[in-house]
Scaffold this active site. Structure first.
Site, PDB file in Angstrom:
ATOM      1  N   ASP A  64      -9.559 -10.525  -1.031  1.00 44.30           N
ATOM      2  CA  ASP A  64     -10.386  -9.334  -1.058  1.00 44.30           C
ATOM      3  C   ASP A  64     -11.014  -9.087   0.310  1.00 44.30           C
ATOM      4  O   ASP A  64     -11.755  -9.932   0.823  1.00 44.30           O
ATOM      5  CB  ASP A  64     -11.461  -9.544  -2.122  1.00 44.30           C
ATOM      6  CG  ASP A  64     -12.303  -8.309  -2.309  1.00 44.30           C
ATOM      7  OD1 ASP A  64     -11.718  -7.217  -2.334  1.00 44.30           O
ATOM      8  OD2 ASP A  64     -13.534  -8.427  -2.390  1.00 44.30           O
ATOM      9  N   THR A  97     -11.186  -1.790   0.247  1.00 45.09           N
ATOM     10  CA  THR A  97     -11.943  -2.271   1.411  1.00 45.09           C
ATOM     11  C   THR A  97     -11.014  -2.640   2.563  1.00 45.09           C
ATOM     12  O   THR A  97     -11.299  -2.313   3.711  1.00 45.09           O
ATOM     13  CB  THR A  97     -12.820  -3.478   1.038  1.00 45.09           C
ATOM     14  OG1 THR A  97     -12.003  -4.497   0.464  1.00 45.09           O
ATOM     15  CG2 THR A  97     -13.876  -3.081   0.033  1.00 45.09           C
ATOM     16  N   THR A  98      -9.921  -3.309   2.239  1.00 44.84           N
ATOM     17  CA  THR A  98      -8.989  -3.679   3.309  1.00 44.84           C
ATOM     18  C   THR A  98      -8.400  -2.419   3.930  1.00 44.84           C
ATOM     19  O   THR A  98      -8.339  -2.290   5.153  1.00 44.84           O
ATOM     20  CB  THR A  98      -7.845  -4.558   2.765  1.00 44.84           C
ATOM     21  OG1 THR A  98      -8.418  -5.538   1.902  1.00 44.84           O
ATOM     22  CG2 THR A  98      -7.090  -5.231   3.872  1.00 44.84           C
ATOM     23  N   ASP A 386     -14.300  -6.066  -9.464  1.00 42.96           N
ATOM     24  CA  ASP A 386     -13.767  -4.934  -8.708  1.00 42.96           C
ATOM     25  C   ASP A 386     -12.986  -3.994  -9.610  1.00 42.96           C
ATOM     26  O   ASP A 386     -13.138  -2.772  -9.525  1.00 42.96           O
ATOM     27  CB  ASP A 386     -12.847  -5.415  -7.583  1.00 42.96           C
ATOM     28  CG  ASP A 386     -13.635  -6.072  -6.469  1.00 42.96           C
ATOM     29  OD1 ASP A 386     -14.876  -6.061  -6.549  1.00 42.96           O
ATOM     30  OD2 ASP A 386     -13.015  -6.589  -5.522  1.00 42.96           O
TER      31      ASP A 386
HETATM   32  P1  ADP Z   1      -7.602  -2.902  -0.661  1.00 42.10           P
HETATM   33  O1  ADP Z   1      -8.670  -3.875  -0.297  1.00 42.10           O
HETATM   34  O2  ADP Z   1      -7.474  -1.826   0.361  1.00 42.10           O
HETATM   35  O3  ADP Z   1      -7.697  -2.397  -2.045  1.00 42.10           O
HETATM   36  P2  ADP Z   1      -5.221  -4.246  -1.560  1.00 42.10           P
HETATM   37  O4  ADP Z   1      -4.742  -5.567  -1.077  1.00 42.10           O
HETATM   38  O5  ADP Z   1      -5.742  -4.143  -2.922  1.00 42.10           O
HETATM   39  O6  ADP Z   1      -6.260  -3.735  -0.503  1.00 42.10           O
HETATM   40  O7  ADP Z   1      -4.008  -3.233  -1.388  1.00 42.10           O
HETATM   41  C1  ADP Z   1      -4.121  -1.892  -1.730  1.00 42.10           C
HETATM   42  C2  ADP Z   1      -2.862  -1.156  -1.405  1.00 42.10           C
HETATM   43  O8  ADP Z   1      -1.751  -1.707  -2.117  1.00 42.10           O
HETATM   44  C3  ADP Z   1      -2.962   0.298  -1.836  1.00 42.10           C
HETATM   45  O9  ADP Z   1      -2.435   1.119  -0.846  1.00 42.10           O
HETATM   46  C4  ADP Z   1      -2.146   0.328  -3.100  1.00 42.10           C
HETATM   47  O10 ADP Z   1      -1.607   1.600  -3.373  1.00 42.10           O
HETATM   48  C5  ADP Z   1      -1.073  -0.674  -2.797  1.00 42.10           C
HETATM   49  N1  ADP Z   1      -0.444  -1.178  -4.023  1.00 42.10           N
HETATM   50  C6  ADP Z   1      -1.045  -1.649  -5.126  1.00 42.10           C
HETATM   51  N2  ADP Z   1      -0.140  -1.996  -6.075  1.00 42.10           N
HETATM   52  C7  ADP Z   1       1.081  -1.758  -5.537  1.00 42.10           C
HETATM   53  C8  ADP Z   1       2.422  -1.923  -6.002  1.00 42.10           C
HETATM   54  N3  ADP Z   1       2.672  -2.404  -7.207  1.00 42.10           N
HETATM   55  N4  ADP Z   1       3.414  -1.580  -5.171  1.00 42.10           N
HETATM   56  C9  ADP Z   1       3.155  -1.119  -3.931  1.00 42.10           C
HETATM   57  N5  ADP Z   1       1.917  -0.953  -3.439  1.00 42.10           N
HETATM   58  C10 ADP Z   1       0.881  -1.252  -4.222  1.00 42.10           C
END
Ligand code: ADP
Ligand code: MG
Length: 544
Positions: A64, A97-98, A386
């Site tokens: 996270d 957040t990332t 979250d």
């Molecule tokens: P953040 O802290 O920004 O939420 P995450 O590590 O949760 O970071 O990654 C979020 C990103 O991953 C978003 O752009 C989301 O659309 C993408 N994402 C989530 N699930 C999938 C999936 N199954 N396939 C491709 N991308 C995904």
């Protein structure tokens, strides 16, 4: 600065560090980019985890962004500003957040060549502002209604990539159920959910309880294990004879006096139980100690009792059962009592906890988290927290967008069209902004071991076709696919907020052309790491 005799006039205190203009800008940008780079590898469902070790050796394993940035000790002022972005994003949405931090880093990176070719920072920041406003408009146009099915998928998307042992589907049901139970006046406040963790079992043993769970057992084995139609006394005072602060001694020489003294004590204790009973309570939750004798009397009266509750537990119980916390047993009355259908001691793994269900306030909800180790449970807790926030956001706003890079590619394309319609020097900045959007699909793809250039080309080609605007990257195949169909969806607010806060911090950093820093006191260096606390990236360099 020179005086008349070409003597430099020293205005600043000795030891003050100063950097100006492009040097200042590039330093700040480098620091901000370093923060973004430090968490890039965690982005997306295939992102990696980080292990963070604090100064006393506590270990956190997480994926996270905001948790990572909160733990590491960032020194550079511009880097600190970027960390704030993650916190804002977390406060507003609980997710993204990332992405927000990675975007901020990329907006700054894209501005470098503009600064190099002498585009004035004001032009860049204006262009970025225009682009961010347009981006919000485009995203809103892409959004679809958050019906029940999509709300569950929002939970799934938020949970993918967290270290939750592949239990995303199971936990997303828990998340949606919890979020719905606390939905109040169209708002979801995750702080209303009480979390209890008990090590053991597997993640799938995690469950939601409609009511309050406290990690306490009844104080006496002869007390009832279960009480129906509970009338609950919440006591902030001990149910024992107060011990004096000093080591007082009472000398009793006469055996009858001794007996009288004990009897006196006994009757005081018994009176406490009588009082509780008289008020009509059949359950007592006491924040302090409960004397053995009191336990015995309570058991005899069929009263269920727990002792040494945390204050927060007592407060949660007051809110859930409608009872008031009482500071003087003598003043306890029937109307101070809380109500619940059942109070029961139930096994959670090898131990027992107390479950208060059917509370007068139906929005009282708890989640019991199980998992093999503390670290696993902690990450499950963060993930649930979250996800409940994110689902809450989707329910509050009722709008979701496709994920997996789809919105960012759509923005990259639409914004570069928009750039040419704006023209002038701002056009360059809007183009840079459009280009920066690509960092999200680029990084998601990179972290999944898929060629990023290929991915971007495929995504752009898909978006150029009619009906392609929701195409994101299918990480299993490496191909572009419609994410509304694949159910990778996120709340609209997560995207708009990430872009607006990333833009805000990038602009704030770009406007700085002079950094005047007083000499710092020698940094504390608890880990004995020479890289820690030094100039530049300080903690980041030391930790990553
Ligand atoms: P953040 O802290 O920004 O939420 P995450 O590590 O949760 O970071 O990654 C979020 C990103 O991953 C978003 O752009 C989301 O659309 C993408 N994402 C989530 N699930 C999938 C999936 N199954 N396939 C491709 N991308 C995904
Ligand atoms: Mg996320």
């Amino acid at each position: 600065m020179y005086g008349s005799g070409n003597q430099p006039i020293i205005v600043l205190k000795e030891g003050t560090e100063r950097s100006k203009d492009k040097e200042a800008q590039f330093n700040n940008i480098a620091a901000a980019k370093a923060v973004a780079d430090s968490i890039r590898s965690t982005l997306g469902p295939k992102g990696m985890d980080k292990m963070l070790v604090d100064t006393i050796g506590e270990v956190i394993i997480t994926n996270d962004g905001v948790t990572i940035l909160k733990e590491i000790d960032v020194q550079h002022p511009a880097a600190k500003m970027v960390v704030e972005v993650a916190k804002t994003q977390d406060d507003e949405c609980g997710d993204g957040t990332t992405s927000a931090v990675v975007l901020a880093g990329e907006l700054l990176k894209q501005s470098e060549s503009l600064i190099d070719s002498n585009v004035h920072p004001t032009v860049i920041t204006n262009g970025y502002k225009l682009a961010a406003a347009k981006a919000a408009e485009i995203l809103n146009g892409m959004s679809v209604k958050a019906d029940d099915k999509r709300v569950k998928k929002v939970a799934m998307t938020a949970l993918t990539g967290k270290s939750i042992g592949g239990e995303g589907d199971y936990l997303s049901d828990v998340v949606v159920k919890a979020a719905k139970s606390i939905l109040d006046d169209g708002k979801v406040n995750v702080d209303n959910i009480k979390i209890e963790k008990k090590v053991g079992g597997v993640i799938r043993d995690t469950y939601m309880v409609e009511g309050i769970v406290i990690d306490k057992q009844r104080v006496h084995p002869r007390m009832p294990k279960k009480v129906e139609n509970a009338k609950i006394a919440l006591l902030a005072v001990p149910m024992e004879i107060k011990k004096t602060e000093m080591d007082a001694q009472i000398s009793i020489h006469d055996p009858t006096a001794m007996a009288a003294f004990l009897a006196e004590e006994e009757s005081t204790l018994k009176a406490m139980v009588d009082k509780v009973k008289a008020a009509g309570a059949n359950v007592v939750f006491c924040q302090k100690g409960v004397d053995d004798l009191v336990q015995h009397y309570m058991a005899k009266q069929g009263i269920f009792g727990c002792r040494r509750l945390k204050q927060t537990d007592l407060e949660a119980l007051a809110k859930a059962t409608g009872g008031s916390i009482v500071g003087n047993i003598a003043e306890l009355t029937a109307k101070d009592l809380g109500n619940a259908k059942t109070v029961e001691e139930r096994a959670v793994g090898a131990e027992d906890m107390t479950f208060i269900t059917g509370c007068s306030n139906p929005k009282a909800v708890s989640i019991v988290i199980r998992g093999g180790t503390e670290h696993v449970m902690d990450e499950v807790e963060r993930a649930l927290h979250d996800a409940i926030r994110v689902v809450g956001v989707a329910m509050e706003d009722g709008k979701v967008v496709a994920g997996a890079g789809a919105p960012e590619i759509e923005l990259a394309l639409r914004l570069s069209e928009y750039a040419s319609s704006v023209g002038g020097r701002e056009q360059l900045a809007i183009e840079a902004f459009a280009k920066a959007m690509e960092i999200i699909p680029w990084t998601i793809s990179e972290n999944a071991g898929i060629d990023s250039i290929d991915s971007i080309i495929k995504l752009k080609a898909a978006h150029d076709k009619k009906g392609g605007k929701n195409f994101g990257l299918n990480l299993e195949t490496g191909e572009a696919a419609d994410m509304l169909e694949l159910d990778v969806v996120e709340p609209l607010r997560v995207k708009t907020q990430a872009i607006s806060s990333a833009t805000e911090v990038a602009n704030m950093i770009l406007r700085i052309d002079d950094v005047i820093a007083s000499r710092r006191a020698p940094p504390m260096n608890p880990m004995g790491d020479p890289n820690m606390g030094g100039p530049g990236m300080g903690g980041i360099g030391g930790m990553m």
